[in-house]
Design a protein around this motif. Structure first.
Motif, PDB file in Angstrom:
ATOM      1  N   GLN A  58      76.174  29.604 -90.208  1.00 38.54           N
ATOM      2  CA  GLN A  58      75.433  30.197 -90.940  1.00 38.54           C
ATOM      3  C   GLN A  58      74.093  29.287 -91.776  1.00 38.54           C
ATOM      4  OE1 GLN A  58      77.979  32.302 -93.405  1.00 38.54           O
ATOM      5  NE2 GLN A  58      77.731  34.234 -92.155  1.00 38.54           N
ATOM      6  N   VAL A  59      74.695  28.002 -92.324  1.00 33.98           N
ATOM      7  CA  VAL A  59      73.783  27.245 -93.054  1.00 33.98           C
ATOM      8  C   VAL A  59      72.782  26.409 -92.059  1.00 33.98           C
ATOM      9  CG1 VAL A  59      73.744  25.561 -94.503  1.00 33.98           C
ATOM     10  CG2 VAL A  59      75.444  27.190 -94.747  1.00 33.98           C
ATOM     11  N   THR A  60      73.652  25.834 -90.765  1.00 32.29           N
ATOM     12  CA  THR A  60      72.888  25.144 -89.906  1.00 32.29           C
ATOM     13  C   THR A  60      71.607  25.669 -89.324  1.00 32.29           C
ATOM     14  OG1 THR A  60      75.175  24.102 -89.313  1.00 32.29           O
ATOM     15  CG2 THR A  60      73.118  23.476 -87.699  1.00 32.29           C
ATOM     16  N   VAL A  61      71.710  26.877 -89.005  1.00 35.01           N
ATOM     17  CA  VAL A  61      70.786  27.601 -88.258  1.00 35.01           C
ATOM     18  C   VAL A  61      69.427  27.474 -89.145  1.00 35.01           C
ATOM     19  CG1 VAL A  61      69.746  29.859 -87.137  1.00 35.01           C
ATOM     20  CG2 VAL A  61      71.728  28.907 -86.717  1.00 35.01           C
ATOM     21  N   SER A 114      50.037  14.038 -79.103  1.00 31.32           N
ATOM     22  CA  SER A 114      50.707  14.212 -80.104  1.00 31.32           C
ATOM     23  C   SER A 114      51.290  15.844 -80.092  1.00 31.32           C
ATOM     24  CB  SER A 114      50.060  13.914 -81.360  1.00 31.32           C
ATOM     25  OG  SER A 114      49.538  12.815 -81.565  1.00 31.32           O
ATOM     26  N   LEU A 115      50.518  16.696 -79.940  1.00 29.28           N
ATOM     27  CA  LEU A 115      50.938  18.130 -79.680  1.00 29.28           C
ATOM     28  C   LEU A 115      51.786  18.411 -78.767  1.00 29.28           C
ATOM     29  CD1 LEU A 115      50.667  20.701 -80.774  1.00 29.28           C
ATOM     30  CD2 LEU A 115      49.043  21.356 -79.117  1.00 29.28           C
ATOM     31  N   SER A 116      51.639  17.741 -77.744  1.00 26.58           N
ATOM     32  CA  SER A 116      52.729  17.666 -76.543  1.00 26.58           C
ATOM     33  C   SER A 116      54.203  17.434 -76.802  1.00 26.58           C
ATOM     34  CB  SER A 116      52.269  17.018 -75.323  1.00 26.58           C
ATOM     35  OG  SER A 116      50.971  17.554 -74.765  1.00 26.58           O
ATOM     36  N   GLU A 117      54.018  16.138 -77.696  1.00 23.45           N
ATOM     37  CA  GLU A 117      55.427  15.377 -77.888  1.00 23.45           C
ATOM     38  C   GLU A 117      56.123  16.544 -78.932  1.00 23.45           C
ATOM     39  OE1 GLU A 117      54.053  11.807 -79.307  1.00 23.45           O
ATOM     40  OE2 GLU A 117      53.795  11.023 -77.331  1.00 23.45           O
ATOM     41  N   VAL A 118      55.344  17.025 -80.055  1.00 23.52           N
ATOM     42  CA  VAL A 118      55.842  17.982 -81.066  1.00 23.52           C
ATOM     43  C   VAL A 118      56.412  19.276 -80.300  1.00 23.52           C
ATOM     44  CG1 VAL A 118      55.093  19.603 -82.815  1.00 23.52           C
ATOM     45  CG2 VAL A 118      54.650  17.162 -82.772  1.00 23.52           C
ATOM     46  N   VAL A 119      55.609  19.644 -79.369  1.00 24.24           N
ATOM     47  CA  VAL A 119      56.217  20.747 -78.639  1.00 24.24           C
ATOM     48  C   VAL A 119      57.675  20.431 -77.948  1.00 24.24           C
ATOM     49  CG1 VAL A 119      55.905  22.374 -76.527  1.00 24.24           C
ATOM     50  CG2 VAL A 119      54.065  21.940 -77.888  1.00 24.24           C
ATOM     51  N   ILE A 120      57.811  19.566 -77.334  1.00 21.33           N
ATOM     52  CA  ILE A 120      59.233  19.007 -76.773  1.00 21.33           C
ATOM     53  C   ILE A 120      60.216  18.875 -77.899  1.00 21.33           C
ATOM     54  CG2 ILE A 120      60.447  17.288 -75.878  1.00 21.33           C
ATOM     55  CD1 ILE A 120      57.840  16.283 -74.171  1.00 21.33           C
ATOM     56  N   VAL A 121      59.749  18.510 -79.192  1.00 20.37           N
ATOM     57  CA  VAL A 121      60.703  18.240 -80.218  1.00 20.37           C
ATOM     58  C   VAL A 121      61.190  19.763 -80.697  1.00 20.37           C
ATOM     59  CG1 VAL A 121      61.075  17.236 -82.473  1.00 20.37           C
ATOM     60  CG2 VAL A 121      60.030  15.808 -80.754  1.00 20.37           C
ATOM     61  N   VAL A 122      60.144  20.659 -80.829  1.00 17.03           N
ATOM     62  CA  VAL A 122      60.363  21.863 -81.270  1.00 17.03           C
ATOM     63  C   VAL A 122      61.389  22.671 -80.357  1.00 17.03           C
ATOM     64  CG1 VAL A 122      59.147  24.301 -81.672  1.00 17.03           C
ATOM     65  CG2 VAL A 122      58.251  22.254 -82.571  1.00 17.03           C
ATOM     66  N   LEU A 123      61.202  22.568 -79.020  1.00 18.83           N
ATOM     67  CA  LEU A 123      61.903  23.100 -77.816  1.00 18.83           C
ATOM     68  C   LEU A 123      63.403  22.396 -78.148  1.00 18.83           C
ATOM     69  CD1 LEU A 123      59.382  23.144 -74.512  1.00 18.83           C
ATOM     70  CD2 LEU A 123      60.542  25.085 -76.266  1.00 18.83           C
ATOM     71  N   ILE A 124      63.555  21.200 -78.425  1.00 18.96           N
ATOM     72  CA  ILE A 124      64.738  20.678 -78.612  1.00 18.96           C
ATOM     73  C   ILE A 124      65.504  21.274 -79.778  1.00 18.96           C
ATOM     74  CG2 ILE A 124      66.305  18.832 -79.138  1.00 18.96           C
ATOM     75  CD1 ILE A 124      64.007  16.889 -77.363  1.00 18.96           C
ATOM     76  N   ALA A 128      68.880  23.338 -79.939  1.00 16.74           N
ATOM     77  CA  ALA A 128      70.016  23.182 -80.927  1.00 16.74           C
ATOM     78  C   ALA A 128      70.480  24.345 -81.624  1.00 16.74           C
ATOM     79  CB  ALA A 128      69.779  21.892 -81.565  1.00 16.74           C
ATOM     80  N   ARG A 129      69.636  25.061 -82.174  1.00 16.64           N
ATOM     81  CA  ARG A 129      69.772  26.539 -82.828  1.00 16.64           C
ATOM     82  C   ARG A 129      70.406  27.317 -81.921  1.00 16.64           C
ATOM     83  NH1 ARG A 129      64.534  28.551 -84.150  1.00 16.64           N
ATOM     84  NH2 ARG A 129      64.563  29.801 -82.343  1.00 16.64           N
ATOM     85  N   VAL A 130      70.210  27.458 -80.730  1.00 14.04           N
ATOM     86  CA  VAL A 130      70.546  28.270 -79.512  1.00 14.04           C
ATOM     87  C   VAL A 130      72.008  28.064 -79.578  1.00 14.04           C
ATOM     88  CG1 VAL A 130      70.868  29.228 -77.254  1.00 14.04           C
ATOM     89  CG2 VAL A 130      68.669  29.171 -78.527  1.00 14.04           C
ATOM     90  N   LEU A 145      66.332  26.389 -71.252  1.00 20.86           N
ATOM     91  CA  LEU A 145      65.544  25.587 -72.190  1.00 20.86           C
ATOM     92  C   LEU A 145      65.689  24.042 -71.992  1.00 20.86           C
ATOM     93  CD1 LEU A 145      63.585  26.229 -74.384  1.00 20.86           C
ATOM     94  CD2 LEU A 145      65.692  26.325 -76.181  1.00 20.86           C
ATOM     95  N   PRO A 146      66.906  23.423 -72.077  1.00 22.05           N
ATOM     96  CA  PRO A 146      67.001  21.945 -71.620  1.00 22.05           C
ATOM     97  C   PRO A 146      66.203  21.537 -70.171  1.00 22.05           C
ATOM     98  CG  PRO A 146      68.893  22.740 -71.555  1.00 22.05           C
ATOM     99  CD  PRO A 146      68.155  24.113 -71.885  1.00 22.05           C
ATOM    100  N   ALA A 147      66.337  22.163 -69.189  1.00 25.69           N
ATOM    101  CA  ALA A 147      65.601  21.912 -67.908  1.00 25.69           C
ATOM    102  C   ALA A 147      63.797  22.187 -68.124  1.00 25.69           C
ATOM    103  CB  ALA A 147      65.876  23.022 -66.981  1.00 25.69           C
ATOM    104  N   SER A 148      63.615  23.084 -69.050  1.00 24.23           N
ATOM    105  CA  SER A 148      62.069  23.193 -69.360  1.00 24.23           C
ATOM    106  C   SER A 148      61.535  21.950 -70.140  1.00 24.23           C
ATOM    107  CB  SER A 148      61.876  24.543 -70.062  1.00 24.23           C
ATOM    108  OG  SER A 148      62.156  25.491 -69.344  1.00 24.23           O
TER     109      SER A 148
END
Length: 192
Positions: A58-61, A114-124, A128-130, A145-148
């Motif tokens: 509950q706290v991690t998400v 920079s935007l592309s790299e951030v998109v990857i980090v956001v997806l990661i 992690a949330r999932v 998601l990890p395959a993407s």
């Protein structure tokens, strides 16, 4: 001809609208990140017993969502700076050398990277949330998601290699060699 050129150069001030929009977006993302942290704090204290009785999931998400929001806000700040300084205003002489490397914008390609790299980090972070929300109940659909992420990272790497920006070992990943001129030694009689 000169008046047409002056007119078009004057239009670059329109890019300040994009820079201001990126700053507003960054402020909104920082506020949203703060809201997520407050939510995590509220969840942790809602049990009345403190953090040790709050569910870790509950706290991690909300904390992961806060990190996601802060990261995207930071990138928007870099975008705002990059648009304003890189395309509208000129820095005073010598000022650009004092800037940290992450604030130096060479062009629109660097902003897109920079935007592309951030998109990857956001997806990661989303993955992690999932994983945290699933509570250990993994399904094959969760691998999408990890395959993407992997495919986007490979595509970015191929674009980077195709444009001649192979990493060179100096840590910047942009293929620019660091050339430091050698010092000439001098003595009382002159150079050796």
């Amino acid at each position: 001809m000169r008046t047409i050129l002056t007119f078009f150069l004057g239009l670059r001030a329109i890019m300040l609208i994009g820079s201001a929009g990126a700053i507003v977006g960054a402020l909104l993302m920082f506020l949203q990140g703060g809201y997520y942290l407050l939510e995590a704090w509220h969840i942790a204290l809602a049990t009345g017993e403190g953090f040790e009785h709050a569910s870790e999931r509950q706290v991690t998400v909300p904390v992961l969502e806060a990190v996601d929001a802060f990261l995207f806000g930071l990138v928007l700040v870099i975008f705002a700076y990059g648009i304003a300084i890189g395309f509208v205003f000129a820095l005073p002489e010598g000022y650009g050398q004092r800037l940290p490397a992450w604030m130096k914008v060479d062009g629109i390609g660097q902003l897109k990277a920079s935007l592309s790299e951030v998109v990857i980090v956001v997806l990661i972070v989303m993955f992690a949330r999932v994983v945290v929300e699933s509570g250990g109940a993994f399904t094959y659909e969760m691998l999408v998601l990890p395959a993407s992420i992997l495919m986007i990272a490979i595509a970015l790497r191929m674009i980077d290699l195709g444009s001649g920006h192979a990493p060179n070992g100096n840590g910047d990943g942009h293929g620019k060699a660091s050339v430091v001129p050698a010092k000439k030694e001098t003595s009382e009689n002159g150079p050796h």
